[in-house]
Design a protein around this motif. Structure first.
Motif: not given
Lengths: 427, 310
Positions: B194-223
């Motif tokens: 979580e410490r190293s992932a700080a720069p990923l917070k709010g990162l806008p992303i495109v996903v291939q399959h709806q397979g990452f909601p948990y990763l997005e929730q954990w790291l604060g990525l924005r699909q």
């Protein structure tokens, strides 16, 4: 009854009863699920997903419906289609011309209690109304790799017979299945399977049944009219390939099995066979997908070989002359098919079908039977579009050389739509 | 008479031989046989059971767990299993029920302790508000791809350790000890990730399959968009055009796909948007570095961070 055929006599009642008693004892002794909290998930704070399903209909069985239909273009009149020289039965042939609604299949299945699983499939069509395709219960709690199924089920003979028609790669059944098993063989009775505790998939099974479906016939006697033994081996070759091979034997004792054939003059007559019918089936399947990931590309090869020998008596022209004479026949058939998914949702297939009319000895009736020297064959090409797991549209073009000297080009366009429960398909 | 005695003797001999033949097999069965439906649960079971369990994974990271066939080898493996560790939430609906019905093994049937469903141990995201196949291959229970959130893996680990102890009471203390050790190392790793992932917070992303909601929730990525128009459907060119339009309005930083996904859709988009495609291992074995659960998240974060480096 001739003494030589006695190894296939109807099972004597006391022996079948004792076998049933042993199985019942096994079932009763089988462990059942513990109280619900044994398998209960997790603390309340984690809100298990299943907690939302508390509605009154939560115990309803899984319901699935397959809608199927399409368009058939046949160069020759399907009324003239017949497997000359074969005693046939069941639903066979290329079907009727033009647009048509095929069989719609309604399926219900659920766990019955901790010991049984139940499933029913009803095929609905204009020709047959509602036909019970399968209606069986199956044990889930027998120990030692045993599974007992009872009721009506698709016989595990060979490979394709056990698959529902909507899971077949091609629109219609191979010619060998049409000639020897009436298209698809169902059995009413018990089936017992044993799976060996080995890394290699090794399965043995036996079915005992009424034997009413082809090559059997309706019976008026006690005991079993047919039995089937089957064995399968299977496994993986690396991560990308898998296979299964099997050998099965079906023995039936039809009494007055009617089949409609042509006599030497080309008139349609009904013959009735009484005797002993034995069918060997050798089957094999091989599948490949890169790293075992069948999403984009895969290849599947499948083939079966059947050999049927029948001996008994034939009443030729049952309604007219009713001439009785000994009848013996040994005939065989095979098919080999390959299907290739070349991109997601698109598949191409090729199938070859061959039948050998073999040796038919009708004794004194020989003059009343059409003389068949022609070995039927067929080549089919398939293009299959599968937009999602639940829908499929396929185009099949076949060169049908079932009739001597006649080439019949057949084009079939078929849709299959699956509603409701996610149908798990067997290998 | 002689004939009868001979038959009796040979039958007794056969029975004795069978008993003797099976004895070493039974004795060798000291360890628990576990079949995991996906590699992440195989890895987790190995963490918790070590040499106490013999673990077989039914799928690899290169396979789409939605689309596995009930192959003969899997039926044979389930036949001998004491415990099935699966995701549940209908992820394996196309093959697991068949394995259970064809394996002739009462221990792993629904409702028995020999069937462990990971998704039942955690809160699920993406529970559909309406159930309609017009929305694609939706899972009624929620999105089953929980293994991309290490906090949920921690929950599953606690429940799985309890289940292992229940199935193998003589070693209950071992499972408890191993779990305590794992939980401590895992918590430390989560803090580090979580410490190293700080720069990923709010990162806008495109996903291939709806397979990452948990990763997005954990790291604060924005699909921002998904290449699959609906779960389980192939991206059509019309839909890809729509994704392109969305991205012009709302730019993303990278395209995410799982190792088992067909890469063509994401390559198509990458060529047109010049966005980097990040193929995540998604599960244990999905990349060279993802050899175990720790490696899985080390590698996932390393790949994400590398893609957003200025």
């Amino acid at each position: 009854m001739t003494p030589h055929s006695c190894f296939s006599c109807s099972l004597p009642l006391p022996r079948s009863l004792s076998a049933a008693a042993v199985l019942l004892a096994g079932l009763a002794a089988a462990p059942v699920a513990r109280s619900a909290d044994a398998a209960a998930p997790a603390p309340a704070s984690t809100a298990p997903a299943s907690a939302q399903r508390a509605a009154a209909n939560a115990f309803n069985p899984a319901i699935s419906l397959i809608l199927s239909g399409g368009y058939t273009q046949l160069q020759r009149d399907p009324a003239s289609w017949r497997l000359a020289g074969f005693q046939t039965g069941g639903e066979i042939g290329p079907g009727s011309r033009g647009f048509g609604l095929g069989e719609s299949e309604l399926g219900l299945s659920a766990s019955i209690d901790p010991r049984f699983f139940g499933s029913m499939t009803v095929a609905l069509s204009d020709d047959e109304g509602a036909a019970v395709e399968e209606a069986y219960a199956q044990t889930t709690a027998l120990p030692a790799g045993l599974t007992l199924k009872f009721g009506r089920f698709l016989s595990a003979l060979g490979y394709q017979n056990e698959l529902h028609a909507h899971a077949w790669a091609f629109v219609d059944a191979p010619l060998a299945h049409q000639a020897f098993l009436g298209g698809q063989r169902r059995e009413d009775g018990p089936q017992l399977r044993w799976l060996a505790p080995t890394e290699l998939f090794a399965e043995l099974g036996a079915e005992l049944g009424r034997g009413e479906t082809h090559p059997g016939a309706a019976r008026k006697k006690n005991g079993a009219g047919a039995w089937t033994l089957f064995g399968h081996l299977g496994g993986d070759i690396g991560a990308s390939q898998s296979w299964r091979a099997g050998l099965s034997l079906l023995s039936a004792r039809p009494q007055g099995r009617e089949s409609s054939v042509l006599d030497a003059a080309g008139n349609e007559v009904t013959h009735a066979f009484t005797g002993h019918s034995r069918t060997w089936v050798l089957d094999g399947v091989w599948k490949w997908a890169p790293d075992g990931n069948a999403h984009s590309r895969w290849v599947s090869l499948q083939g079966e070989w059947m050999r049927r020998s029948e001996r008994g008596t034939l009443v030729a022209d049952r309604t007219g002359l009713a001439s009785v004479a000994p009848y013996r026949a040994t005939q065989s058939g095979a098919y080999l098919q390959g299907v290739w998914q070349f991109m997601p949702g698109w598949r191409a297939g090729l199938r070859g079908d061959w039948l050998r009319v073999g040796t038919v000895d009708a004794g004194a009736n020989a003059a009343l039977l059409e003389s068949a020297r022609h070995d039927p064959s067929r080549t089919s090409l398939l293009l299959d579009w599968v937009p999602s797991e639940f829908s499929r549209v396929r185009l099949q073009v076949a060169q049908d050389r079932v009739r001597a000297g006649v080439n019949d080009r057949q084009v079939m366009l078929q849709y299959q739509m699956s509603l409701g429960a996610h149908g798990a398909h067997s290998y | 008479m002689t004939m009868q005695r001979w038959t009796w003797r040979s039958a007794a001999g056969l029975l004795a031989a069978l008993t003797l033949g099976l004895a070493p097999w039974a004795a060798a069965r000291a360890e628990l046989r576990v079949v995991a439906c996906e590699p992440e649960w195989a890895a987790l079971t190995t963490e918790l059971a070590g040499a106490l369990a013999q673990v077989y994974s039914a799928t690899t990271a290169q396979q789409d767990p939605h689309q596995v066939q009930a192959r003969p080898s899997l039926i044979a493996a389930v036949r001998r299993a004491d415990l099935l560790v699966c995701t549940g939430a209908e992820l394996e609906a196309g093959w697991l029920p068949l394995l259970q019905r064809q394996a002739g093994n009462p221990a792993i049937q629904p409702g028995r302790p020999g069937l462990f469903e990971a998704a039942a141990q955690v809160e699920l995201l993406g529970v559909p508000a309406r159930l309609d196949r017009a929305d694609g291959d939706v899972h009624a229970a929620g999105n089953p791809h929980i293994q991309t959130d290490p906090r949920r893996i921690a929950r599953v680990a606690a429940a799985l350790a309890r289940r292992l102890a229940e199935l193998d009471p003589p070693h209950a203390a071992d499972y408890e000890r191993r779990h305590a050790d794992f939980a401590q190392r895992w918590q430390a790793a989560i803090t580090r990730w979580e410490r190293s992932a700080a720069p990923l917070k709010g990162l806008p992303i495109v996903v291939q399959h709806q397979g990452f909601p948990y990763l997005e929730q954990w790291l604060g990525l924005r699909q921002v968009a998904a290449l699959e128009p609906k779960p389980g459907l192939e991206p059509s060119s019309a839909h890809l055009q729509a994704v392109l339009a969305t991205l012009q309005r709302e730019p993303a930083r990278l395209i995410l796909r799982a190792a088992y996904n067909d890469g063509r859709g994401s390559m198509w988009l990458a060529e047109r948007t010049r966005l980097p495609v990040v193929a995540l291992p998604y599960t244990v074995g999905g990349s060279e570095a993802a050899r175990d659960l720790f490696g899985l998240f080390d590698d996932t974060l390393a790949r994400l961070l590398k893609a957003v480096q200025p």
